[in-house]
Enzyme design. Structure first.
Site, short mmCIF file in Angstrom:
data_model
loop_
_atom_site.label_atom_id
_atom_site.label_comp_id
_atom_site.label_asym_id
_atom_site.label_seq_id
_atom_site.Cartn_x
_atom_site.Cartn_y
_atom_site.Cartn_z
N HIS A 45 37.95 36.02 49.29
CA HIS A 45 38.10 37.07 48.22
C HIS A 45 39.40 37.65 48.56
O HIS A 45 39.45 38.75 49.51
CB HIS A 45 37.11 37.83 48.08
N ASP B 185 39.17 41.02 50.81
CA ASP B 185 39.39 41.75 49.68
C ASP B 185 40.85 42.30 49.71
O ASP B 185 40.98 43.18 49.15
CB ASP B 185 38.41 42.94 49.96
N HIS C 122 43.51 38.90 46.60
CA HIS C 122 44.14 39.27 45.66
C HIS C 122 45.75 38.97 45.68
O HIS C 122 46.10 39.30 46.91
CB HIS C 122 44.10 40.49 44.65
#
Length: 304
Positions: free
Chosen positions: A39, A256, A41
């Site tokens: 996870h 994250d 981005h």
């Protein structure tokens, strides 16, 4: 006369969108080969991949080169890049990152009513293996069942997982919906549960019941978001460890990165890696968490 240079407007990051940690420590934990950040981005850069006009927050740019350098520093070989709501349904940046990954990257998409089947098939070819449903009101109005059914129809036949972003007791409210979803379902960030309710609160009871169903997985990511204590997040690490021991075959982990919509400074990603030792102290569980489970869930090649 020479025309003046045209520059993109300077974007001011929203509150809660600090820059990533400037110097994450080198982890002491030696991760298994082909460990996966399940996870993270890629954000911007805004002058190449603009943020959505209707976004609810503006982040600091975190381009693919920055993410790749971080993973090299942390000892992570694979990654799952999750489309951020600040990019909306424009997956140009995600596609660009996936195509540069030499097979070591997978993606999670945000599918909307205007997303065509041709676009979805392009995403699949590039490595997308899941779609995300945001139930957090600061990101969007939670999807209706009709909207969810529409997305399921759009991705039919591709084998994508459904990834749910929920907060606290919402997981209990949505338990019947989650059970009814076809295929595999992934709950982000330990359901962002409220630890003040204890390990036997309604949210965690529902999460364990869903894990018992056999088709629900949980990301033991976001310990910095869940913790009530701050670094080194001992309360959230203990919860993550409980879940790994409870369902070692259906857990994955992620940084994250770059940590948008948080309170205070971004966490040290090197510390987050070292905390995995407490989350999965059993070597067999560690390999499942970091290698085997993400390979199964996101369709990476087997390393056996």
């Amino acid at each position: 006369m020479t025309e003046p240079a045209v520059h993109a407007p300077q974007l001011v990051p929203s509150p809660g969108c600090p820059p990533p940690h400037p110097a994450p420590r080198t982890p002491n934990l030696a991760l298994p080969r082909d460990s996966c950040d399940a996870h993270c981005h890629v954000l911007g850069p805004a002058d190449v991949f603009p943020y959505a006009p209707d976004r609810t927050f503006t982040p600091v740019d975190a381009p693919k080169e920055q993410l790749r350098a971080l993973h090299g520093h942390l000892g992570l070989k694979r990654a799952v890049i999750v489309q951020s709501s600040c990019h909306g349904h424009d997956h140009s940046g995600l596609l660009d990152a996936l195509r540069s990954g030499d097979g070591r990257l997978r993606g999670v998409a945000l599918i909307g009513e205007t997303t065509t089947r041709a676009e979805i098939e392009e995403l699949h070819r590039a490595g997308v293996r899941a779609f995300r449903l945001n139930f957090l009101p600061h990101l969007r109005t939670p999807p209706t069942r009709a909207e969810i059914d529409s997305v399921l129809q759009q991705v039919d036949g591709l084998g994508w997982a459904a990834q749910l972003h929920v907060r606290g007791e919402e997981i209990a409210v949505l338990e019947d919906l989650v059970r009814a979803l076809p295929g595999r379902v992934v709950v982000d960030h330990i359901g962002r549960v409220d630890l003040t309710a204890g390990h036997d609160g309604p949210a965690l009871r529902s999460l364990r019941a869903l894990l018992d169903s056999g088709h629900v997985w949980v990301k033991v990511s976001g310990v910095d978001r869940v913790s009530r204590q701050g670094p080194p997040y001992a309360d959230a690490v203990a919860l993550a460890a409980d879940l790994v021991a409870y369902a070692p075959e259906r857990v994955v982990w992620g940084t994250d990165y770059p940590h948008v919509n948080i309170t205070g400074d971004a966490p040290d990603d090197g510390l987050l890696v070292d905390l995995i030792e407490g989350i999965a102290p059993d070597p067999a569980h560690l390999r499942r968490l970091m290698v085997d489970n993400p390979a199964e869930l996101f369709d990476f090649p087997s390393t056996h």
